[in-house]
Design an enzyme around this catalytic site. Sequence first.
Site, PDB file in Angstrom:
ATOM      1  N   TRP A   1      -2.989  -2.643  -1.661  1.00 23.06           N
ATOM      2  CA  TRP A   1      -2.738  -4.073  -1.873  1.00 23.06           C
ATOM      3  C   TRP A   1      -3.515  -4.761  -0.759  1.00 23.06           C
ATOM      4  O   TRP A   1      -3.179  -4.617   0.432  1.00 23.06           O
ATOM      5  CB  TRP A   1      -1.245  -4.377  -1.769  1.00 23.06           C
ATOM      6  CG  TRP A   1      -0.895  -5.795  -2.085  1.00 23.06           C
ATOM      7  CD1 TRP A   1      -0.601  -6.311  -3.308  1.00 23.06           C
ATOM      8  CD2 TRP A   1      -0.786  -6.891  -1.157  1.00 23.06           C
ATOM      9  NE1 TRP A   1      -0.316  -7.659  -3.201  1.00 23.06           N
ATOM     10  CE2 TRP A   1      -0.425  -8.039  -1.890  1.00 23.06           C
ATOM     11  CE3 TRP A   1      -0.958  -7.016   0.222  1.00 23.06           C
ATOM     12  CZ2 TRP A   1      -0.230  -9.292  -1.301  1.00 23.06           C
ATOM     13  CZ3 TRP A   1      -0.772  -8.262   0.814  1.00 23.06           C
ATOM     14  CH2 TRP A   1      -0.412  -9.379   0.037  1.00 23.06           C
TER      15      TRP A   1
ATOM     16  N   LYS B   1       5.530  -4.436  -4.826  1.00 22.65           N
ATOM     17  CA  LYS B   1       6.988  -4.326  -4.811  1.00 22.65           C
ATOM     18  C   LYS B   1       7.557  -4.499  -3.403  1.00 22.65           C
ATOM     19  O   LYS B   1       8.580  -5.123  -3.211  1.00 22.65           O
ATOM     20  CB  LYS B   1       7.372  -2.959  -5.380  1.00 22.65           C
ATOM     21  CG  LYS B   1       8.864  -2.720  -5.487  1.00 22.65           C
ATOM     22  CD  LYS B   1       9.443  -3.480  -6.649  1.00 22.65           C
ATOM     23  CE  LYS B   1      10.947  -3.337  -6.748  1.00 22.65           C
ATOM     24  NZ  LYS B   1      11.522  -4.456  -7.518  1.00 22.65           N
TER      25      LYS B   1
ATOM     26  N   ARG C   1       3.570  -0.302  -4.977  1.00 23.77           N
ATOM     27  CA  ARG C   1       3.329  -0.864  -3.646  1.00 23.77           C
ATOM     28  C   ARG C   1       1.979  -1.562  -3.528  1.00 23.77           C
ATOM     29  O   ARG C   1       1.651  -2.139  -2.492  1.00 23.77           O
ATOM     30  CB  ARG C   1       3.398   0.242  -2.588  1.00 23.77           C
ATOM     31  CG  ARG C   1       4.712   0.979  -2.561  1.00 23.77           C
ATOM     32  CD  ARG C   1       4.686   2.074  -1.533  1.00 23.77           C
ATOM     33  NE  ARG C   1       4.627   1.543  -0.200  1.00 23.77           N
ATOM     34  CZ  ARG C   1       5.687   1.197   0.518  1.00 23.77           C
ATOM     35  NH1 ARG C   1       6.886   1.357   0.028  1.00 23.77           N
ATOM     36  NH2 ARG C   1       5.545   0.705   1.729  1.00 23.77           N
TER      37      ARG C   1
ATOM     38  N   ASN D   1      -1.252   1.833   5.923  1.00 24.78           N
ATOM     39  CA  ASN D   1      -0.421   0.785   5.316  1.00 24.78           C
ATOM     40  C   ASN D   1       0.003  -0.142   6.446  1.00 24.78           C
ATOM     41  O   ASN D   1       0.661   0.307   7.386  1.00 24.78           O
ATOM     42  CB  ASN D   1       0.806   1.436   4.650  1.00 24.78           C
ATOM     43  CG  ASN D   1       1.863   0.426   4.249  1.00 24.78           C
ATOM     44  OD1 ASN D   1       1.555  -0.730   4.013  1.00 24.78           O
ATOM     45  ND2 ASN D   1       3.090   0.864   4.168  1.00 24.78           N
ATOM     46  N   GLY D   2      -0.422  -1.403   6.390  1.00 25.72           N
ATOM     47  CA  GLY D   2      -0.031  -2.342   7.446  1.00 25.72           C
ATOM     48  C   GLY D   2      -1.209  -3.171   7.913  1.00 25.72           C
ATOM     49  O   GLY D   2      -2.210  -3.296   7.202  1.00 25.72           O
TER      50      GLY D   2
ATOM     51  N   HIS E   1      15.977 -37.566  -9.476  1.00 30.01           N
ATOM     52  CA  HIS E   1      15.232 -37.956  -8.280  1.00 30.01           C
ATOM     53  C   HIS E   1      13.761 -37.549  -8.368  1.00 30.01           C
ATOM     54  O   HIS E   1      13.072 -37.524  -7.353  1.00 30.01           O
ATOM     55  CB  HIS E   1      15.888 -37.363  -7.035  1.00 30.01           C
ATOM     56  CG  HIS E   1      17.282 -37.862  -6.822  1.00 30.01           C
ATOM     57  ND1 HIS E   1      17.557 -39.129  -6.370  1.00 30.01           N
ATOM     58  CD2 HIS E   1      18.481 -37.279  -7.068  1.00 30.01           C
ATOM     59  CE1 HIS E   1      18.871 -39.308  -6.306  1.00 30.01           C
ATOM     60  NE2 HIS E   1      19.454 -38.193  -6.733  1.00 30.01           N
TER      61      HIS E   1
ATOM     62  N   GLU F   1       6.294 -14.913 -11.941  1.00 26.50           N
ATOM     63  CA  GLU F   1       5.636 -13.716 -11.440  1.00 26.50           C
ATOM     64  C   GLU F   1       5.149 -12.790 -12.532  1.00 26.50           C
ATOM     65  O   GLU F   1       4.139 -12.115 -12.353  1.00 26.50           O
ATOM     66  CB  GLU F   1       6.475 -12.979 -10.388  1.00 26.50           C
ATOM     67  CG  GLU F   1       7.758 -12.384 -10.856  1.00 26.50           C
ATOM     68  CD  GLU F   1       8.530 -11.678  -9.723  1.00 26.50           C
ATOM     69  OE1 GLU F   1       7.934 -11.281  -8.719  1.00 26.50           O
ATOM     70  OE2 GLU F   1       9.749 -11.522  -9.875  1.00 26.50           O
TER      71      GLU F   1
ATOM     72  N   LYS G   1      11.203 -15.349 -11.859  1.00 30.94           N
ATOM     73  CA  LYS G   1      10.944 -14.237 -12.791  1.00 30.94           C
ATOM     74  C   LYS G   1       9.822 -14.602 -13.747  1.00 30.94           C
ATOM     75  O   LYS G   1       8.902 -13.842 -13.977  1.00 30.94           O
ATOM     76  CB  LYS G   1      12.177 -13.927 -13.623  1.00 30.94           C
ATOM     77  CG  LYS G   1      13.247 -12.967 -13.245  1.00 30.94           C
ATOM     78  CD  LYS G   1      12.991 -11.672 -12.602  1.00 30.94           C
ATOM     79  CE  LYS G   1      12.357 -11.716 -11.261  1.00 30.94           C
ATOM     80  NZ  LYS G   1      13.148 -11.411 -10.122  1.00 30.94           N
TER      81      LYS G   1
ATOM     82  N   GLU H   1      15.886 -18.356  -9.548  1.00 30.47           N
ATOM     83  CA  GLU H   1      15.575 -16.960  -9.883  1.00 30.47           C
ATOM     84  C   GLU H   1      14.916 -16.867 -11.262  1.00 30.47           C
ATOM     85  O   GLU H   1      13.951 -16.130 -11.448  1.00 30.47           O
ATOM     86  CB  GLU H   1      16.864 -16.128  -9.808  1.00 30.47           C
ATOM     87  CG  GLU H   1      16.744 -14.669 -10.231  1.00 30.47           C
ATOM     88  CD  GLU H   1      15.733 -13.863  -9.439  1.00 30.47           C
ATOM     89  OE1 GLU H   1      15.211 -14.331  -8.422  1.00 30.47           O
ATOM     90  OE2 GLU H   1      15.425 -12.744  -9.893  1.00 30.47           O
TER      91      GLU H   1
ATOM     92  N   CYS I   1       0.842  -1.187   0.000  1.00 30.59           N
ATOM     93  CA  CYS I   1       0.000   0.000   0.000  1.00 30.59           C
ATOM     94  C   CYS I   1       0.885   1.247   0.000  1.00 30.59           C
ATOM     95  O   CYS I   1       1.924   1.277   0.642  1.00 30.59           O
ATOM     96  CB  CYS I   1      -0.939   0.097   1.190  1.00 30.59           C
ATOM     97  SG  CYS I   1      -2.096  -1.260   1.307  1.00 30.59           S
TER      98      CYS I   1
END
Length: 614
Positions: free
Chosen positions: A79, A609, A27, A105-106, A510, A494, A491, A487, A2
């Site tokens: 968010w 982010k 955000r 925010n939180g 395996h 997402e 990428k 990684e 947020c």
Amino acid sequence: MCGIVGYIGPKEIVSVLLGGLEKLEYRGYDSSGIACVLEKEGCAKLVSVKEKGKLISLKGKLAKTKGVSGHLGIGHTRWATHGAPSTENAHPHGDCTGKFFLVHNGIIENYAELKRELIRKGHRFSSETDTEVAVHLIEEYYNGNVLEAFRKAIRRMNGFFAFVMITAHEPGKLFAFKRSNPLVIGIGAGENFVASDVPALLAHTRRVIYLDDNELAVVEKDKVSVLQLESGKPLRKEISVIKWDTRQAEKEGYPHFMLKEIYEQPHVIETTLKALMKSRRVLFENINASVEKRLKKIQRVHFVSCGTAYHAGLVGGYMVEKCVRLSPRTAVSSEFRYENPAINENDLIILITQSGETADTLAALREGKARGALTLAIVNVVGSTIAREADCVIYTHAGPEIGVASTKAYLAQLMVLALFSVYFGQLRGALPAKRANGFMKDFLKLPSQVREVLKQEKVILRCAQQLYQKRNFLYLGRGFNFPNALEGALKLKEISYAHAHGYPAGEMKHGPIALIDQTQPVICLAPFSCTYEKMISNIEEIRARKGIVISIASRGDGEIQKLSHYVFYVPQTEEMISPILTVIPLQLFAYHIACLNDRDVDQPRNLAKSVTVE
Ligand code: M6R
């Protein structure tokens, strides 16, 4: 998560708030809203406009709404945590009287209990959010003194939050509070600002005050007062000057921030080396003699971080093992913080974070500090909470990273980790000077080598054009390049929403080998290294089962071409720093697959982010 903005001054409120929110949309972007003070004939009234979806939807609604103007207001981009993304749950939230509006925010952890209490007292709620509790609580406590009501309400709430509030009772003020989630005050001439992050302020000012935890601010157009929550005592705060180049927060002709940030990587490596290497020696300004004394005695090293930064921590583990001859452990922050870690003053915890605000990493830092460990943060955002709370900090010099998918910050993290490993190895006498010099020479070649890899973009695009409709991808790597398999898969997941899985190549037999048939693309990280032959055997195994092989290989490796459907070449380099080069084709591959699928590359669904909630 947020983004919050607040403004008081002579400028027209709507454009200032929307301009700030644009810079904070990274955000969160599931809904947004603003509230402002309308003053008419000496009487103050609050108005609010909110809309589900991205900021563009709010802009559309505001364009059709008359009478929203003024010179004092707050804005928010959300968010969702509590309550679905909807117009009702969008911020700002108001109280029953319409005299208080607040953005948050939180998370308010005891919101359910407080909500029950407030409903019993007759308050009417219009959203499913935890935030709305805060504004009703302030209303409940208001007895002619806004600041006291604000303080009293905050002291009833448990959790981690930043708030900015406006009220018709005192229409010339913004009331702000910070605990764990970031809040910065921008100081202007005859105007002042509040925001979750610096980019929202840069169009107006570079002079800022960072609020610390449990600090409350009353922001007027020509005055800012900061006080301690519990004691109510006024505090003297230092003004910091931001040195970022504002252009760094613009797309500059690139279709997406992500692509721009990928192309900034040679410069990022140059800047990081310039800042941390003097006359071919590694120099960390923030590591003083007493920290060095402790570093010499450290018995265990832990890398703690989340997401992409966790992958950097994995690479860091291999680097420290090589240069320092210690066996580090790498953990994700959300595991580390709850596992009752067996650590003490002989442990070094290295926290890696782009934002410096990730809730789990911050909690892990605090856990480590409380147990006496030495804490070192590798952070990109200057002045962020983790940078300020760690015993020492090394900045990554990547500049603002706007794309939700981390690219240049990861490269800068790897560069800092390589420099730190060489420094740490020398400090402890584990790395001979000749070996360290060899690394330094290799580091200096990196900017031009990164440029060379970027020239492969067309080849990568052609491969993506063949494979973009695939829904499953497997990534394999070994040693220093195993974390890049994770990684590369992250990428792709997402930003393209395709399923992708990273695996240590030796583990393929395996289990994952069962996936392989003629439809399965497998991305194999196979630069020259001590496990090169083993990677080639893995590639042969994939070929034997008709899998589609995409290799990342060292320039000059002609053999691998014969075994692969596609090859992306990187220059030959020392194995320890090869991940700095091999990750770049993976970034470009994910980028093009996402674009070809018409995805929202910079703001992928469900993500934000900066993850400031657990
Ligand atoms: O700000 P941080 O580096 O602490 O963030 C950690 C993760 O949230 C972040 O790396 C995330 O995984 C990125 N979206 C990856 O591209």
